[in-house]
Design an enzyme around this catalytic site. Structure first.
Site, PDB file in Angstrom:
ATOM      1  N   ASP A  47       0.831  -1.208   0.000  1.00 50.67           N
ATOM      2  CA  ASP A  47       0.000   0.000   0.000  1.00 50.67           C
ATOM      3  C   ASP A  47       0.864   1.256   0.000  1.00 50.67           C
ATOM      4  OD1 ASP A  47      -2.175  -1.599   0.005  1.00 50.67           O
ATOM      5  OD2 ASP A  47      -2.632  -1.381   2.147  1.00 50.67           O
ATOM      6  N   LYS A 131     -12.159 -28.027 -17.565  1.00 45.77           N
ATOM      7  CA  LYS A 131     -13.045 -27.125 -18.296  1.00 45.77           C
ATOM      8  C   LYS A 131     -13.648 -26.196 -17.261  1.00 45.77           C
ATOM      9  CE  LYS A 131     -16.548 -26.922 -21.887  1.00 45.77           C
ATOM     10  NZ  LYS A 131     -17.304 -25.813 -21.330  1.00 45.77           N
TER      11      LYS A 131
HETATM   12  S1  IVH Z   1     -10.198 -24.006 -25.331  1.00 46.35           S
HETATM   13  C1  IVH Z   1     -10.151 -23.708 -29.561  1.00 46.35           C
HETATM   14  N1  IVH Z   1      -9.870 -24.702 -22.817  1.00 46.35           N
HETATM   15  O1  IVH Z   1     -15.356 -23.822 -22.916  1.00 46.35           O
HETATM   16  C2  IVH Z   1     -10.737 -24.022 -28.274  1.00 46.35           C
HETATM   17  N2  IVH Z   1     -11.953 -23.725 -23.436  1.00 46.35           N
HETATM   18  O2  IVH Z   1     -16.614 -24.059 -26.125  1.00 46.35           O
HETATM   19  C3  IVH Z   1     -11.085 -22.811 -27.520  1.00 46.35           C
HETATM   20  N3  IVH Z   1     -13.502 -23.434 -21.547  1.00 46.35           N
HETATM   21  O3  IVH Z   1     -16.715 -21.042 -23.563  1.00 46.35           O
HETATM   22  C4  IVH Z   1     -11.432 -23.059 -26.117  1.00 46.35           C
HETATM   23  N4  IVH Z   1     -12.179 -24.268 -20.004  1.00 46.35           N
HETATM   24  O4  IVH Z   1     -14.501 -20.521 -22.400  1.00 46.35           O
HETATM   25  C5  IVH Z   1     -10.717 -24.159 -23.716  1.00 46.35           C
HETATM   26  N5  IVH Z   1      -9.410 -25.350 -20.625  1.00 46.35           N
HETATM   27  C6  IVH Z   1     -10.240 -24.805 -21.538  1.00 46.35           C
HETATM   28  C7  IVH Z   1     -11.523 -24.327 -21.174  1.00 46.35           C
HETATM   29  C8  IVH Z   1     -12.349 -23.805 -22.168  1.00 46.35           C
HETATM   30  C9  IVH Z   1     -13.367 -23.713 -20.243  1.00 46.35           C
HETATM   31  C10 IVH Z   1     -14.722 -22.853 -22.156  1.00 46.35           C
HETATM   32  C11 IVH Z   1     -14.487 -21.724 -23.096  1.00 46.35           C
HETATM   33  C12 IVH Z   1     -15.658 -21.779 -24.049  1.00 46.35           C
HETATM   34  C13 IVH Z   1     -16.034 -23.217 -23.993  1.00 46.35           C
HETATM   35  C14 IVH Z   1     -15.577 -23.889 -25.264  1.00 46.35           C
END
Ligand code: IVH
Length: 719
Positions: A47, A131
């Protein structure tokens, strides 16, 4: 000294390089704090440095840069978000919902086919990632400074939410190669920080390119979500259904000051547009290498990201993440498999909006929408009335759910669940299913609000909610068949006297058919009475008779617990049995005598006394004994000496041999109490190394201070 550098914030203007250096130092410390969770300096010191920068910038606005840590919160509320076109479209991923093996195997099979590999070819290398259950974000950096943050939108056009994304401490405003982090100056000093050029060990990693788009997920941690909802509730504001909705709401909040109060986090998982290699951009061979580089540039990358060979390791990853899902601290809805080699990724390409080289393998959903068919009020063993929502059966969190407790009147009111409502039901791990939200917009017209009945729904006795209590209780006592059934089931359960085979259905039949009324009646049941019950085979009746006979030989703690005295759980029953040795001694003990048992406080003591003061309860005990229920009794436990009876002690600092818990146990075993803060009522302060403000307070109030040896003397009865 740092402060000398900037001692006078007026004229002449401080050296721009020195200000830039101060900013880099702040960025570094923020990264250690937010991303690595490993701060080098105290909050107060941070801070102090931050305020120093603020003062300089206030006096010299021409020195303010958009990447300055002072610029995270700021900006005016917007009327609407601007639309932005993504330089490279934001793709989605194909989803496999099949459980376990098949999803991973199907994907690996497709990848191998598309690459033209035969069965003899070696396993494909993948990167496995969680994911994350949040929302996709694209962060655009130009010449190392965050210039734009955009939501996914339809993949082509997103919304510009830069103001809000700047407030996320984990997102670097000005990423730099941070490999040689040990060069950070210690607290207080602003040692020379030569920037990336000074980094030795990071030399093999590329610098942040001219154009860099980082793609990842903005999410909210579960603890942050709970705390946010608690604050919302306190302020009488609407709560959020789940962390994802809370995160989405925060990102799309038009007022950045409000967004700043919603604690968000971020994980990077890929790239968008990046300066091409021919123009000096970074060269990556694999996805994993790319993620490691993002990490070295200061972006949060999940520690759960791994490299896996072939389908078997994909399956193993899926299973291991599924097992830890509920203890992660944030929500995930599956795992993602990606081909690791970027060359292979390029060879495979895309189908419409989905890359062929990645797949999301989803876990069973933990939330579903269903309808409320009714709200039933159930009566428990102690007469407690519990409203329960009866739901249209729905498969959620791996099981079919048909009931969700609404707990009590206040909870039912707060949630305002009504018959006919569409509701979001959540079941995570072993937690009991819960209605987390009502979709009010789908409510049928004139759905009546739920009210607690003023009469017991089973026996019609008055239902009462006493002052300071959250629950309504049926006042019918043993007149109420629901309470009688529940007390019989409680007595017969495995952890009490255990009557094998005596379940809910049979007890309903016995009580509703007036075959038995009280607990002792159970032991008067003959084979004929049992065998004449509807749907009861002779063999089953015989089994119940044997089980009843067997249950007669029990132990005092089981019997005492089985009586179902309010507030007397298994542990308390054990303590009481150990302390008094016999049931008669417990039944005749005064509240004061009961209070001397470890584990027994005023509420439990009062509850025991009230129970045994009722003649009909003593009668039940006498009859059970007369029916042959028995246990062996012992002598009362020898009362340990209580040298600290009536004394209150406070612990502070680190004791040389005893842990906090050990010291506390010893003090309590000697009859003393342990309090958290020092007051005039404190008898002794036990102080170890690095004792802080409690010691000052004790000295100020004249409270006696002991060390560990002094405490041991006291425990041994020397004072
Ligand atoms: S890769 C080319 N990796 O899942 C691929 N997506 O439809 C692009 N998501 O809404 C996405 N975890 O935000 C990727 N480890 C991960 C992910 C991820 C969550 C979400 C992403 C998107 C959906 C993919």
């Amino acid at each position: 000294m740092t402060s000398d550098l900037f001692a006078s914030s007026a004229t002449p203007a401080p050296d721009a390089e020195a200000v830039a250096q101060l900013r880099r130092t702040l960025h570094e410390h923020a990264h250690r704090y937010y991303v690595l969770d490993d701060p080098l300096i105290s909050d107060a010191e941070y801070d102090r440095l931050f305020q120093q920068l603020q003062a300089i910038e206030a006096a010299h606005p021409e020195l303010v840069t958009p990447d300055s840590p002072t610029q995270r919160v700021g900006g005016r509320p917007l009327d609407a978000f601007a639309s932005v076109r993504h330089a490279l479209p934001m793709l989605s991923i194909r989803t496999e919902t099949d459980t376990e093996a098949s999803g991973a195997e199907a994907f690996d099979g497709r990848v191998r086919r598309e690459l033209g590999l035969d069965a003899a070819a070696p396993a494909i290398e993948y990167v496995t990632e969680p994911k994350f259950d949040g929302l996709a974000m694209s962060l655009r950096y130009v010449r190392g400074v965050l210039v734009q943050a955009a939501t996914r939108g339809d993949g082509e056009l997103g919304e510009e939410v830069t103001q809000n994304i700047r407030t996320i401490g984990q997102i670097p405003l000005a990423p730099t190669l941070l490999a040689a982090r040990s060069s950070l100056p210690p607290e207080g000093a602003l040692a020379p920080w030569g920037g990336p050029a000074a980094l030795g060990s990071g030399a093999s990693l590329p610098q942040v390119p001219e154009v860099l788009e980082v793609r990842g997920e903005v999410y909210m941690r579960r603890d942050d979500f709970e705390a946010l909802n608690a604050r919302q509730r306190e302020k009488g504001l609407k709560t959020f259904v789940n962390p994802r909705n809370a995160a989405a709401g925060a990102v799309r909040q038009l007022d950045p000051a409000i967004a700043a109060q919603r604690p968000l986090s971020f994980f990077a998982y890929g790239l968008g547009e990046v300066t091409p290699v021919e123009q000096g951009g970074p060269v990556f061979e694999t996805h994993f290498e790319l993620l490691q580089t993002l990490k070295a540039w200061g972006f949060p990358v999940s520690d759960l990201v791994q490299v896996a060979q072939g389908a078997p390791e994909l399956i193993a990853y899926y299973e291991s993440i599924a097992r830890t899902r509920d203890s992660l601290g944030f929500d995930i809805d599956g795992v993602v498999y990606k081909v690791n080699s970027l060359a292979l990724q390029r060879r495979m390409g895309f189908v419409t909006r989905e890359p062929r080289w990645a797949v999301a393998h989803k876990f069973p959903a933990q939330e579903q929408i269903t309808t409320v068919l009714g709200i039933e009020v159930q009566v428990g063993r102690t007469g407690k009335l519990t409203p329960v929502a009866k739901l249209a059966p729905v498969f959620v969190g791996g099981v079919t759910v048909t009931n969700a407790t609404l707990h009590n009147e206040d909870e039912a009111r707060r949630k305002d669940v009504r018959v006919g409502d569409s509701v979001v039901v959540r079941r995570a791990g072993d937690v009991i299913p819960e209605v987390v939200a009502v979709l009010v917009e789908k409510r049928p017209p004139d759905a009546p609000q739920f009210t607690m009945p003023q009469q017991c729904p089973v026996c019609g006795s008055t239902a009462l909610r006493e002052e300071g209590e959250v629950d309504y209780r049926c006042s019918g006592g043993l007149f109420c068949s629901a309470q009688r059934k529940q007390s019989i089931l409680h007595f017969a359960q495995r952890r009490a006297v255990e009557v094998e085979g005596l379940g809910e259905k049979l007890v309903d039949q016995l009580v509703d058919g007036h075959v038995i009324r009280t607990l002792p009646d159970l032991y008067r049941l003959g084979l004929t009475a049992l065998a004449s019950l509807a749907r009861m085979a002779d063999k089953s009746a015989q089994n119940i008779v044997v089980a009843l006979e067997k249950s007669k030989q029990t132990t005092l703690p089981r019997f005492l617990f089985g009586l179902g005295i309010r507030h007397v759980g298994e542990a308390t029953a054990k303590e009481l049995a150990r302390h008094f040795g016999s049931l008669d001694a417990i039944m005749d003990a005064s509240e004061e005598q009961l209070l001397s048992v470890a584990d027994v406080g005023p509420i439990v003591a009062h509850s025991l006394r009230t129970f045994f003061d009722q003649p009909h309860n003593r009668e039940v005990v006498a009859q059970l004994r007369a029916c042959g229920v028995n246990w062996s009794e012992g002598a009362p436990a020898v009362q340990a000496p209580q040298p600290l009876a009536g004394k209150t002690l406070v612990l502070t600092g680190t004791l040389p041999t005893l842990s906090r818990d050990q010291a506390k146990d010893l003090i309590e075993a000697a009859g003393g109490k342990v309090a958290g803060s020092v007051s005039k009522k404190t008898s002794y302060l036990v102080a170890g190394a690095e004792a802080g403000s409690k010691l000052d307070k004790a000295l100020e109030l004249g409270v006696a201070v002991l060390d560990e040896a002094g405490l041991k003397d006291l425990l041994n009865g020397h004072s």
